[in-house]
Design an enzyme around this catalytic site. Structure first.
Site, PDB file in Angstrom:
ATOM      1  N   SER A   2     -44.896  25.766   3.150  1.00 38.45           N
ATOM      2  CA  SER A   2     -44.259  26.809   2.335  1.00 38.45           C
ATOM      3  C   SER A   2     -44.703  28.203   2.800  1.00 38.45           C
ATOM      4  O   SER A   2     -45.772  28.348   3.406  1.00 38.45           O
ATOM      5  CB  SER A   2     -44.605  26.591   0.871  1.00 38.45           C
ATOM      6  OG  SER A   2     -46.005  26.618   0.714  1.00 38.45           O
ATOM      7  N   CYS A  45     -36.195  21.936   5.053  1.00 37.03           N
ATOM      8  CA  CYS A  45     -36.253  23.387   5.286  1.00 37.03           C
ATOM      9  C   CYS A  45     -34.952  23.881   5.901  1.00 37.03           C
ATOM     10  O   CYS A  45     -34.704  25.074   5.945  1.00 37.03           O
ATOM     11  CB  CYS A  45     -37.420  23.729   6.182  1.00 37.03           C
ATOM     12  SG  CYS A  45     -37.210  23.047   7.815  1.00 37.03           S
TER      13      CYS A  45
HETATM   14  P1  NAD Z   1     -47.152  23.179   1.374  1.00 42.20           P
HETATM   15  O1  NAD Z   1     -47.196  24.575   1.887  1.00 42.20           O
HETATM   16  O2  NAD Z   1     -47.513  22.941  -0.053  1.00 42.20           O
HETATM   17  O3  NAD Z   1     -48.155  22.243   2.221  1.00 42.20           O
HETATM   18  C1  NAD Z   1     -48.123  22.204   3.622  1.00 42.20           C
HETATM   19  C2  NAD Z   1     -49.515  21.832   4.136  1.00 42.20           C
HETATM   20  O4  NAD Z   1     -50.440  22.860   3.745  1.00 42.20           O
HETATM   21  C3  NAD Z   1     -50.055  20.514   3.580  1.00 42.20           C
HETATM   22  O5  NAD Z   1     -50.701  19.822   4.628  1.00 42.20           O
HETATM   23  C4  NAD Z   1     -51.042  20.971   2.514  1.00 42.20           C
HETATM   24  O6  NAD Z   1     -52.120  20.078   2.365  1.00 42.20           O
HETATM   25  C5  NAD Z   1     -51.535  22.300   3.039  1.00 42.20           C
HETATM   26  N1  NAD Z   1     -51.894  23.236   1.954  1.00 42.20           N
HETATM   27  C6  NAD Z   1     -51.352  23.285   0.714  1.00 42.20           C
HETATM   28  N2  NAD Z   1     -51.911  24.274  -0.002  1.00 42.20           N
HETATM   29  C7  NAD Z   1     -52.814  24.879   0.805  1.00 42.20           C
HETATM   30  C8  NAD Z   1     -53.703  25.983   0.637  1.00 42.20           C
HETATM   31  N3  NAD Z   1     -53.762  26.669  -0.501  1.00 42.20           N
HETATM   32  N4  NAD Z   1     -54.474  26.331   1.673  1.00 42.20           N
HETATM   33  C9  NAD Z   1     -54.419  25.664   2.847  1.00 42.20           C
HETATM   34  N5  NAD Z   1     -53.597  24.611   3.061  1.00 42.20           N
HETATM   35  C10 NAD Z   1     -52.796  24.226   2.055  1.00 42.20           C
HETATM   36  O7  NAD Z   1     -45.703  22.608   1.711  1.00 42.20           O
HETATM   37  P2  NAD Z   1     -45.053  21.231   1.268  1.00 42.20           P
HETATM   38  O8  NAD Z   1     -44.745  21.282  -0.192  1.00 42.20           O
HETATM   39  O9  NAD Z   1     -45.828  20.091   1.796  1.00 42.20           O
HETATM   40  O10 NAD Z   1     -43.683  21.293   2.104  1.00 42.20           O
HETATM   41  C11 NAD Z   1     -42.530  21.945   1.668  1.00 42.20           C
HETATM   42  C12 NAD Z   1     -42.403  23.333   2.246  1.00 42.20           C
HETATM   43  O11 NAD Z   1     -42.439  23.273   3.667  1.00 42.20           O
HETATM   44  C13 NAD Z   1     -41.086  23.993   1.895  1.00 42.20           C
HETATM   45  O12 NAD Z   1     -41.336  25.340   1.585  1.00 42.20           O
HETATM   46  C14 NAD Z   1     -40.281  23.886   3.183  1.00 42.20           C
HETATM   47  O13 NAD Z   1     -39.275  24.859   3.351  1.00 42.20           O
HETATM   48  C15 NAD Z   1     -41.350  24.036   4.191  1.00 42.20           C
HETATM   49  N6  NAD Z   1     -40.953  23.493   5.485  1.00 42.20           N
HETATM   50  C16 NAD Z   1     -40.647  24.370   6.478  1.00 42.20           C
HETATM   51  C17 NAD Z   1     -40.232  23.908   7.704  1.00 42.20           C
HETATM   52  C18 NAD Z   1     -39.888  24.849   8.810  1.00 42.20           C
HETATM   53  O14 NAD Z   1     -39.713  24.379   9.907  1.00 42.20           O
HETATM   54  N7  NAD Z   1     -39.797  26.146   8.581  1.00 42.20           N
HETATM   55  C19 NAD Z   1     -40.141  22.521   7.925  1.00 42.20           C
HETATM   56  C20 NAD Z   1     -40.480  21.650   6.895  1.00 42.20           C
HETATM   57  C21 NAD Z   1     -40.891  22.157   5.677  1.00 42.20           C
END
Ligand code: NAD
Length: 496
Positions: free
Chosen positions: A226, A281
């Site tokens: 995200s 995404c």
């Molecule tokens: P997220 O940001 O919650 O988590 C992603 C990763 O970050 C996980 O491994 C998680 O453990 C880690 N994480 C979570 N909180 C954290 C923190 N405070 N500090 C450090 N690391 C942390 O995302 P999600 O819910 O797993 O996935 C969905 C999101 O990913 C959506 O916003 C989607 O649009 C995005 N996404 C983007 C793409 C792209 O290519 N741009 C592709 C797939 C998903």
């Protein structure tokens, strides 16, 4: 109950962390596994294994590295059904959808098998008297990846195949929501015969991520998730002197021109809006029809199709979409639907209250369609990441372009039209990284590169393809002289 293990130095290792979190089956709401929040020492052990493997791996001729990658690709093909089932069980997406994501990941492995040819440097003879110059792309060292829940197989495969084929070693911190598919892939990687420590997996949450961000032996971080976390990863990682690519969230618009084939448009929007329950995404979340007549036809075509969506667990072969990932996310998506109603958008199909007999504890949200969404609404501005498609009517093409260009996200977009001029104009002017012309989900193939613009991506490189090779290597340029018989004396002016 499965206990998820780390994969360090070629071994499956049970964490001794006191903290474990449950992994759920979103189709049923049952706990299917326990995942450790690995300790700092365990993260350090994964990095140490990668560091120990590095010198021999980086020096191995690229074709020898590729021989392992070819075997790995074969093992992925042979085990595709099992990996897809693991994806569906923890993510909730349908089996064909899980196979599709895996296939796109395998294509990156295919591409990575050919990297030796792309690592070739450049050579110029006689840049000066008896002087030649060559350039070389060298690995960075130990690199790490942090990945989201929505593509537990594909997104890690956007990263590690390219990184290791460039001569780096890799540590992955996958999503804590669906760790089993990455673990199966890790096991196949070991079976392919790669040396221990080339690819390691450590599970955890923010604490593990922070440890990787601050670790002096980690030279680069690839992140997908995200936007708020992407921005955090980018700033903390670059402050620690690392190379960082951090891909974030999205709000993808699709313009529907009055001349577009409405059946094709509806097919595209159903798949791109509701496939994977909108948790992509590159999902289309905003349809922008041009003119009232186009908008009325669009909503009339979509309404019965959204109402007829087949929603169910991945074990149901007829299901077109499954549940969302967690109870908390289900509540968040339902909250956005309430918000849209409060803000005055017209709720054409209401997905709240959807109930599936026998799966009452699953995290389902019914397909939802809003009309007359405006750009000041929270449901328009924020990423919902659920099966909620919005129609934001535009009076004309210029208004639609302006709407998209003003949105904070710029991941993907599409236009549906039969007008070549409009399509070309759109591709030129739209401020979005990945553009589809009559293609709703324009995810680039493995030998191109993936990357959004604006607040959908932080850092200077796209992911995979040649951009991935550039991200995971640094350029060295060597100038050589064999001065046979030349005696020029000391030169104090700048060499020319
Ligand atoms: P997220 O940001 O919650 O988590 C992603 C990763 O970050 C996980 O491994 C998680 O453990 C880690 N994480 C979570 N909180 C954290 C923190 N405070 N500090 C450090 N690391 C942390 O995302 P999600 O819910 O797993 O996935 C969905 C999101 O990913 C959506 O916003 C989607 O649009 C995005 N996404 C983007 C793409 C792209 O290519 N741009 C592709 C797939 C998903």
């Amino acid at each position: 109950m499965d206990i998820i293990q780390n994969g360090i130095n070629g071994e499956l290792v049970t964490s001794n962390s006191a903290t474990q979190v449950p992994v759920f089956n979103p189709a049923t709401g049952e706990v299917s596994a326990q995942l450790p929040i690995s300790t700092a020492a365990e993260v350090d052990a994964a990095v140490a294994a990668a560091k120990a493997a590095l010198p021999a791996w980086a020096n191995l001729p690229p074709l020898k590295r590729a021989a392992f990658m070819f075997k790995f690709k074969q093992l992925l093909d042979d085990n595709a059904q099992e990996i897809a089932r693991a994806i569906s069980k923890e993510h909730g997406k349908t089996h064909p959808d899980a196979l599709g994501e895996l296939q796109r990941g395998i294509e990156i492995v295919d591409y990575a098998c050919g990297i030796p040819g792309l690592l070739k440097g450049e050579f110029s003879r006689n840049v000066g008297p008896s002087i030649d110059t060559h350039s070389d792309r060298q690995p960075l060292g130990v690199v790490a990846g942090i990945t989201p829940f929505n593509f537990p197989a594909m997104v890690p495969m956007w990263m590690f195949p390219i990184a290791v084929m460039c001569g780096n070693t890799f540590v992955l911190k996958p999503s804590e929501r669906d760790p089993s598919a990455p673990m199966l892939i890790w096991e196949l990687f070991q079976q392919a015969g790669f040396p221990a420590g080339v690819f390691n997996i450590v599970h955890g949450d923010k604490s593990a991520v922070d440890r990787l961000l601050d670790h002096s032996d980690v030279k680069a971080i690839s992140f997908v998730g995200s936007t708020p976390i992407a921005e955090y990863i980018y700033s903390r990682g670059t402050a620690a002197g690392k190379r960082v690519q951090a891909l974030g969230g999205a709000k993808n618009h699709m313009i529907i021109m009055p001349d577009a084939d409405m059946d094709q448009v509806a097919d595209a929007l159903m798949g791109a809006g509701y496939g994977s329950a909108g948790e992509r995404c590159m999902a289309i979340s905003v349809a922008v029809p041009i003119g009232e007549e186009t908008a009325d036809r669009l909503v009339a075509t979509l309404k019965p199709r959204v109402e007829a969506l087949k929603i169910g667990p991945a074990t149901d072969d007829d299901a077109e979409m499954g549940p969302v990932i967690t109870k908390m996310h289900q509540e968040k998506v339902l909250g956005y639907i309430d918000q849209g109603v409060k803000e005055g958008a017209e709720l054409v199909v209401d997905g709240r209250g959807f109930n599936l007999q026998g799966y009452e504890n699953g995290y389902y949200v019914g397909g939802t369609l809003f009309d007359k969404v405006t750009t000041d609404m929270v449901i328009y501005k924020e990423e919902i990441f659920g099966p909620v498609l919005q129609v934001a009517r535009a009076t004309d093409y210029e208004t639609a372009i302006d709407m998209i260009n003003k949105h904070e996200y710029g991941n993907g977009t599409a236009i549906f039209t039969r007008d070549g001029d409009a399509a070309r104009n759109f591709a030129d002017r739209i401020e979005v990284g990945m553009v589809g012309i009559n293609v709703p989900i324009p995810v680039p193939v493995a030998y191109h590169s993936f990357g959004g613009w604006k607040r959908s991506s932080f850092g200077d490189h796209g992911i995979y393809g040649e951009e991935g090779i550039h991200f995971y290597t640094r350029l060295k340029t060597v100038t050589t002289r064999w001065p046979k018989g030349i005696k020029s004396g000391a030169a104090f002016a700048f060499p020319t």
